[in-house]
Enzyme design. Structure first.
Site, PDB file in Angstrom:
ATOM      1  N   TYR A   1      -7.111  12.157  14.288  1.00  0.00           N
ATOM      2  CA  TYR A   1      -6.241  13.213  14.605  1.00  0.00           C
ATOM      3  C   TYR A   1      -5.101  14.122  14.483  1.00  0.00           C
ATOM      4  O   TYR A   1      -4.452  14.949  14.160  1.00  0.00           O
ATOM      5  CB  TYR A   1      -5.827  12.826  16.462  1.00  0.00           C
ATOM      6  CG  TYR A   1      -5.046  13.765  16.950  1.00  0.00           C
ATOM      7  CD1 TYR A   1      -6.294  14.798  18.121  1.00  0.00           C
ATOM      8  CD2 TYR A   1      -3.797  13.790  17.772  1.00  0.00           C
ATOM      9  CE1 TYR A   1      -5.240  15.835  18.972  1.00  0.00           C
ATOM     10  CE2 TYR A   1      -3.330  14.237  18.496  1.00  0.00           C
ATOM     11  CZ  TYR A   1      -3.821  15.405  19.077  1.00  0.00           C
ATOM     12  OH  TYR A   1      -2.912  16.465  20.312  1.00  0.00           O
TER      13      TYR A   1
ATOM     14  N   VAL B   1     -16.137  25.568  18.378  1.00  0.00           N
ATOM     15  CA  VAL B   1     -14.917  26.292  17.235  1.00  0.00           C
ATOM     16  C   VAL B   1     -15.288  25.710  15.816  1.00  0.00           C
ATOM     17  O   VAL B   1     -14.796  26.527  14.736  1.00  0.00           O
ATOM     18  CB  VAL B   1     -13.400  25.979  17.829  1.00  0.00           C
ATOM     19  CG1 VAL B   1     -13.254  27.006  18.538  1.00  0.00           C
ATOM     20  CG2 VAL B   1     -12.872  24.878  17.255  1.00  0.00           C
TER      21      VAL B   1
END
Ligand code: NAD
Ligand code: UDP
Ligand code: UDP
Length: 322
Positions: A147, A61
């Site tokens: 993250y 992606v």
């Protein structure tokens, strides 16, 4: 019945993504599963491949994607600390470039788009339990930051596309979720404890084991995600989705030992850097807007997950190790 839609699930071959694809297909939709198989696998969706409404696209992606869809669930991103810290730059790219590409796609085709955000946006919280209005306490330069900050930036992008381009967005903040199809080597606490218990290996407790988490069974979480996607356009989130029942890691270890009948000992190891000491969702918003709350007790969800791991590790593994 609702009109069948064409739905894109990024990260669709992962743990949560595979259950989501399954649910959407069962409801009669067409599903395109996009995945680069970093942590996911074809095995997770092998049972769906024969369905003519299901399509797998191997794609990262962080690169643009041109498909025609009505809805997008953006789940692509490694979720376990060992995997997202393996290549932290790629983790940030996946969250940030991935969000930009999927938002650009949603903008071009006029699709609704849901982001799988995380309780990690709250970092190591000073507010307990965490409501959506809490801005969090996140270290921007630590090993978990790729993250946490990647997901925070993705949320920012979602709300900027909403303000700037009037995109129809939904942001779910997912708290620890567990169930079948987690990887045995995933490193997350539920899979670690179950695999260790089934093999009569020591149960690795990081720190004192007094830190808490609240664990949501995968089926409940999928109900919440699908429910959020179907809300009216003015419901954007962010919305906490998770189980508010909190357990210490010691309590989790005891329950896993009881349910597996294992002879494993406890082994105490150092607490990882920036490991949050407490985490529990405030789910009042989801309750009010979706009428949603988790239904599966930890004991029942763990029993189903243990069954799965017994199969994965080989039917004889439990007895053989004893
Ligand atoms: P997972 O690792 O099983 O699934 C992630 C999937 O994304 C995998 O199939 C992986 O191969 C794929 N992926 C990773 N990078 C990609 C890329 N660049 N391009 C395409 N695909 C890519 O993890 P999961 O537990 O199923 O998590 C799914 C989503 O939910 C993630 O975005 C995660 O951050 C979020 N989330 C999960 C939890 C949880 O407890 N499981 C909690 C909070 C948030
Ligand atoms: N994009 C994509 N698929 C599409 C449309 C756009 O992957 O169908 C990507 C494209 O690569 C772009 C990003 O989404 O970089 C953001 O698109 P947007 O239209 O918002 O911005 P721009 O194209 O002006 O950079
Ligand atoms: N943990 C543990 N033993 C393990 C794996 C994790 O005690 O083998 C602890 C970890 O330090 C954390 C909690 O369990 O406090 C949840 O960890 P996990 O990686 O599953 O999720 P997260 O920290 O992202 O909530």
């Amino acid at each position: 019945m609702r009109r069948a839609k064409r739905i894109l699930v990024t990260g669709g071959a992962g743990f949560l993504g595979s259950f989501l694809c399954e649910r959407l297909l069962a409801e009669g939709h067409e599903v395109a599963c996009v995945d680069n198989f970093f942590t996911g696998s074809r095995q997770n969706v092998a049972h769906l491949i024969a369905n003519p409404s299901f399509e797998i696209i191997r794609h990262d992606v962080t690169f643009p994607l041109y498909v025609e869809v009505d809805e997008i669930y953006n789940l692509a991103c490694p979720a376990s600390p060992i995997h997202y810290q393996h290549d932290p730059v790629q983790t940030t790219k996946t969250s940030v470039h991935g969000a930009i590409n999927m938002l650009g796609l949603a903008k071009r085709v006029g699709a609704r788009i849901l982001q799988a955000s995380t309780s990690e946006v709250y970092g190591s919280p000073e507010v307990h339990p965490q409501p959506e209005g809490y801005w969090g306490r996140v270290n921007p330069i630590g090993p978990r930051s790729c993250y946490d900050e990647g997901k925070r930036c993705a949320e920012t992008l979602f709300f900027d596309y909403w303000r700037q381009h009037a995109l129809r967005i939904k942001v779910a903040r997912i708290f620890n979720t567990y169930g079948p199809r987690m990887r045995p080597d995933d490193g997350r606490v539920v899979s670690n404890f179950i695999v260790q218990a089934l093999q009569n290996q020591p149960i690795t407790i990081y720190g004192t084991g007094e830190q808490t988490r609240s664990f949501c069974y995968v089926d409940d979480l999928i109900d919440g995600l699908v429910g959020l996607m179907r809300t009216p356009d003015d419901v954007t989130g962010p919305m906490n989705l998770g189980n508010p029942v909190e357990f210490t890691m010691r309590e989790l270890a005891s329950l896993v030992l009881e349910l597996t009948g294992s002879r494993s000992d406890l082994r105490f190891l150092p607490l990882p850097i920036d490991d949050p000491t407490q985490r529990q969702p405030d789910i009042d918003y989801a309750k009010t807007v979706l009428g949603w709350q988790p239904r599966t007790r930890l004991r029942d969800g763990l029993a189903r997950t243990i069954d799965y791991f017994e199969n994965v590790l080989g039917s004889g593994s439990k007895l053989a190790a004893q």
